[in-house]
Design an enzyme around this catalytic site. Structure first.
Site, PDB file in Angstrom:
ATOM      1  N   TYR A  56      72.278 -86.395 -28.191  1.00 36.83           N
ATOM      2  CA  TYR A  56      72.570 -86.479 -29.624  1.00 36.83           C
ATOM      3  C   TYR A  56      71.254 -86.345 -30.387  1.00 36.83           C
ATOM      4  CZ  TYR A  56      77.249 -88.123 -28.368  1.00 36.83           C
ATOM      5  OH  TYR A  56      78.535 -88.233 -27.860  1.00 36.83           O
ATOM      6  N   HIS A 131      78.379 -86.957 -18.888  1.00 34.21           N
ATOM      7  CA  HIS A 131      78.800 -86.411 -20.178  1.00 34.21           C
ATOM      8  C   HIS A 131      79.860 -85.314 -20.083  1.00 34.21           C
ATOM      9  CE1 HIS A 131      77.069 -85.986 -24.501  1.00 34.21           C
ATOM     10  NE2 HIS A 131      78.368 -85.788 -24.495  1.00 34.21           N
ATOM     11  N   PRO A 212      87.869 -89.468 -32.992  1.00 32.18           N
ATOM     12  CA  PRO A 212      89.247 -89.930 -33.155  1.00 32.18           C
ATOM     13  C   PRO A 212      89.871 -89.632 -34.518  1.00 32.18           C
ATOM     14  CG  PRO A 212      87.738 -91.762 -33.368  1.00 32.18           C
ATOM     15  CD  PRO A 212      86.920 -90.587 -32.912  1.00 32.18           C
ATOM     16  N   GLY A 220      90.010 -88.076 -46.556  1.00 24.93           N
ATOM     17  CA  GLY A 220      91.452 -88.281 -46.504  1.00 24.93           C
ATOM     18  C   GLY A 220      92.228 -87.114 -47.064  1.00 24.93           C
TER      19      GLY A 220
END
Length: 294
Positions: A56, A131, A212, A220
């Site tokens: 990362y 990973h 997720p 939104g």
């Protein structure tokens, strides 16, 4: 927020929602002060699982940025962090121009683990995850290296990421039944890991959905397909993101979502999902929200 709702990884309990550190270190990342504030906001909200990876970063020259950032943020935190589980990963590499590559060779994984230990400043890594499978290296060899790290005490728990059901079963066998976690992509927009989730539920292995909130949108702004998340959120007076995480938590007690965040407010909102109780009817409606609209 009281740390009352937890999930199990290995033999320890962690918060039911974790923090995914990736957005703090890749392209578009926040400045260091805001990144640290985001990690501290997660800790203040009761989060005790932080997911990272050596890859990362922006590129090969920046490799390990996220691990070093998290280690710094934990050291600078005023509260107790003894119950925080840091989960990192090895097996992905970065190129000088910011590209991604793989190296699942045992020698590389062992070197990567040693480097992660130094960046995190720990004697043993809480959860170390392979990973992603490297098509050039047999999974038995890659996971075998993870097993050796586990036996040597350099990692407390072993995990895999981006594995299919057959590979999960193989990895657990290689590890002698000690596979503690599987981290796969799973979200409203990406549900092809449902079989892996169900297998983890059967084997009582923690399932950590990465990305997720895919399909929900940063603000939104949902299309018709995922509108139920916004509509149910409105009925409860919460964000669609909270609804999404609560829906995942309701799927199985082994699920521990790790939403990425680059702002304190967003991880605070995600952490609050543990208090949201959805009805059976709402869950059924959300389950069906991946169907194409006719």
């Amino acid at each position: 927020m009281p740390r009352t709702q937890t999930r199990r990884i290995g033999d320890i309990q962690v918060s039911a929602v974790g923090l995914g550190g990736m957005p703090l270190s890749i392209e578009g990342r926040p400045d260091r002060d805001r990144a640290v504030a985001t990690i501290h906001a997660a800790l203040d909200s009761g989060i005790t699982l932080i997911d990272t990876a050596d890859a990362y970063s922006l590129n090969g020259d920046d490799f390990g940025h996220n691990e070093s950032l998290i280690a710094h943020a934990l050291a600078a935190y005023d509260g107790d962090t003894s119950d925080v589980l840091i989960a990192t990963k090895g097996g992905h590499t970065r190129t000088a121009d910011g590209g991604w590559s793989l190296d699942g060779s045992p020698a590389y994984l062992k070197r990567a683990c040693e480097a992660s230990l130094k960046r995190l400043g720990v004697e043993a890594i809480g959860l170390y995850q392979f990973h992603r499978p490297d098509p050039r290296v047999p999974i038995a060899d890659s996971v075998g290296a993870i097993r050796e790290l586990l036996d040597e005490g350099k990692i407390r728990y072993a995990g895999v990421s981006n594995f299919d059901p057959a590979q999960i079963i193989q990895a657990n066998e290689i590890l002698g039944g000690r596979l503690a976690a599987v981290q796969n992509q799973f979200s409203p927009a990406f549900r092809s890991s449902e079989a892996e989730l169900e297998l983890c539920d059967e084997l009582r292995i923690a399932f950590l959905p990465w990305s997720p909130l895919g399909g929900i949108g940063k603000a939104g702004g949902l299309g018709t397909r995922f509108a139920p998340f916004a509509e149910i959120g409105s009925a409860h007076g919460v964000s669609p993101q909270q609804v999404c995480l609560a829906w995942m938590l309701a799927k199985s007690p082994v699920v521990v979502p790790i939403p990425g965040s680059s702002r304190p407010a967003s991880i605070q909102d995600s952490a609050a999902a543990i208090t949201l109780e959805l009805t059976a009817e709402e869950i059924t409606r959300l389950d069906a929200s991946d169907q194409p609209v006719s």
